[in-house]
Design an enzyme around this catalytic site. Structure first.
Site, mmCIF file in Angstrom:
data_model
loop_
_atom_site.group_PDB
_atom_site.id
_atom_site.type_symbol
_atom_site.label_atom_id
_atom_site.label_comp_id
_atom_site.label_asym_id
_atom_site.label_seq_id
_atom_site.Cartn_x
_atom_site.Cartn_y
_atom_site.Cartn_z
ATOM 1 N N ASP A 205 0.824 -1.203 0.000
ATOM 2 C CA ASP A 205 0.000 0.000 0.000
ATOM 3 C C ASP A 205 0.864 1.261 0.000
ATOM 4 O OD1 ASP A 205 -2.716 1.200 0.323
ATOM 5 O OD2 ASP A 205 -1.906 1.894 2.231
ATOM 6 N N GLU A 248 1.703 -0.129 -5.087
ATOM 7 C CA GLU A 248 0.840 0.998 -5.438
ATOM 8 C C GLU A 248 1.721 2.246 -5.511
ATOM 9 O OE1 GLU A 248 -3.251 3.158 -3.862
ATOM 10 O OE2 GLU A 248 -1.785 2.462 -2.400
#
Length: 557
Positions: A205, A248
């Protein structure tokens, strides 16, 4: 080509499927999906052709940010199940040829995490330095706010601690101090723990935030943050040589390329192609592929064993932040003209079908594009049946409604009362009465049948993900055509972005008597002309995949 390569480096041509356990399938009637429910539905994913299951956070959480506010990186939220349930799920997935990866969310914790609760109690707490504290917020405290509708600063004063702490996301998610060696060691332990339980890697993330050292007192004196990413990758490779780090990283191409590492690819294994996704939507709005073509040509090649992750939709807002203001306005006008359809003034909180007026031809073309462009396709749950969004749900949750299995109550997701569900079921033309798995799984003309075909052909056609991509010149402004070549294999794909038919003449690889272009998505064979060209007719929003077959080739097509 040697197909063994596609197993050793499986992520290069995987089919990744992202889901939130909480909204997938509920077995105990409490309104929340659970791990046992996902296990019961694993054959749906296997039948679809999924090879990698990406689980959104399943860790213990106060659930103020859909599970991304974590209180125990080693735990399983009891609402969802147990470690035993998770290991059974992993075993079932592996039995069906599926790997499982998990969200790694270690740039921050929940403010309810025991580490933070200890840190705020005293400056002598062993966890005090695990977070970033200041007596006064810096002058740039309001710059780079991720959620401008919710936050006004990146620094929050804590009465108990008597200091401000850094939070690059919500104030209830204090940032961990990534420069602290103890924090780094703990993150490595977290990775090792889940690898030992059978996880095949992680979707990491907010990677740039994970490596951000601007909260440090003297960031200039610190080592290169990318060295830490290399350390994570090296540790993971030692523990599990075929595990993956899918990052990401929503940055311009040149900056994103750095997160792969050098040519050895010693940092992230994969990075999402946010630029290509945004340019695709601009091209769809204009019914002209020129901007997507530009992105394809500008996108740097990853290291040999790394890969780009391509996608149409993800679990967050459909961000358009890398488009210009005018370009973003075009996409808003085409696909989200109402303010309620937009979020953070930079993206859309919609799914693809309602954006395209649920036009079957356009939907099929977009997913054909997804599976044929170079990269590894990533699906978000419900895309295979054409689920819509529920704008009655707040913010990004609009696209996180319960999975639609049948046309029965709650779409077959749960037997609980509607008020107790983990999310609100979609209503209107795309409700479960009209869009569900049960109705589509035996319908050869359904979107799900189309996506199953695309996945099958994609897996049979490694040139698409492994090969060199060449955008082909031709006479039509509305068609994107490209050639993918790898170790003697050649595949041509063409996609018409417009609502009118188009005809294109394309240069293929190889000439001579008996060379043919065999359709992969429909019956038919086209003879290659002596000059090495083929003429293709495309329906409105039509798509074609063709394998170039030389005399003596032994392909089964």
């Amino acid at each position: 080509m040697r197909l063994t390569e596609t197993a050793d480096i499986w992520w290069k041509n995987a089919v990744v499927y992202c889901l939130d356990i909480e909204t997938f399938f509920d077995t105990d009637g409490d309104g929340s999906g659970d791990i046992r429910g996902l296990s019961q539905r694993i054959d749906h994913l296997a039948d679809l052709g999924v090879t990698c299951l990406w689980l959104m956070p399943f860790y213990p959480t106060p659930d103020r940010d859909d599970g991304y506010d974590i209180t125990d990186f080693y735990g399983v939220d009891p609402r969802l199940g147990t470690h035993g349930d998770l290991v059974e799920l992993i075993t079932l997935a592996q039995d069906r040829g599926m790997r499982v990866i998990a969200d790694l969310v270690v740039n921050h914790t929940s403010d309810q995490h025991p580490w933070f609760q200890s840190a705020r109690e005293s400056r002598e707490s062993p966890y005090r330095d695990w977070y970033v504290w200041r007596d006064q917020p810096p002058e740039d405290a309001t710059e780079g706010i991720v959620f401008p509708d919710q936050e006004t600063s990146l620094w929050q004063y804590d009465e108990q601690a008597g200091q401000y702490y850094l939070h690059q996301f919500y104030k209830h998610q204090p940032d961990l101090d990534i420069t602290n060696p103890e924090v780094r060691e703990e993150i490595i332990r977290v990775i090792g723990f889940w690898l030992q339980l059978g996880i095949s890697g992680f979707r990491v993330d907010a990677v740039p935030f994970l490596l951000d050292t601007k909260g440090a007192a003297d960031p200039e004196s610190l080592a290169d943050p990318h060295d830490y990413l290399r350390d994570l990758r090296a540790f993971m490779n030692r523990r599990s040589g075929q595990a993956v780090l899918l990052g990401e990283v929503n940055l311009p191409y040149k900056e994103t390329r750095e997160f792969f590492g050098d040519e050895d690819g010693d940092e992230l294994t994969m990075c999402f192609d946010f630029i290509g996704m945004q340019k695709m939507y601009l091209s769809l709005a204009r019914q002209d592929p020129a901007e997507l073509v530009k992105a394809i040509r500008e996108r740097p090649a990853p290291p040999e064993e790394a890969q780009w992750g391509t996608f149409v939709r993800n679990h967050d807002e459909l961000t358009l932040d890398k488009l210009t203001d005018d370009e973003r306005a075009e996409v808003f006008a085409a696909f989200g003209p109402d303010k309620d359809m937009q979020v953070y003034d930079r993206g859309l909180r919609r799914r693809l079908p309602p954006m395209l007026d649920n036009d079957p031809a356009r939907l099929r073309m977009v997913y054909s594009l997804l599976f044929s462009l170079p990269g590894t396709p990533v699906l978000f749950y419900g895309e295979e049946i054409g689920m819509g969004e529920n704008l009655a749900m707040e913010g990004r949750n609009a696209v996180r409604s319960p999975m639609q299995w049948t046309d029965s109550v709650n779409g077959g997701f749960s037997t609980a009362d509607a008020a107790d569900l983990a999310g609100q079921v979609v209503t209107g033309d795309l409700s479960p009465e009209h869009v569900n798995v049960a109705a589509q799984r035996r319908d050869p003309d359904s979107l799900m049948s189309w996506i199953k075909l695309l996945i099958q052909r994609y897996r049979e056609t490694p040139e698409l993900s492994w090969g060199d991509c060449t955008v082909l010149e031709h006479e039509s402004q509305t068609v994107l055509a490209h050639r993918s070549e790898y170790e003697g294999g050649c595949v041509i794909t063409a996609h018409n972005f417009a609502g009118e038919p188009a005809t294109v003449t394309l240069a293929v690889s190889g000439t001579g008597v008996g060379v043919q272009a065999v359709d992969l998505l429909q019956p038919g064979t086209t003879e290659v002309a002596e000059d090495g060209t083929i003429q293709l007719d495309l329906d409105p929003h039509g798509s074609r995949w063709l394998r170039i077959v030389q005399p003596g080739d032994r392909y089964i097509v």
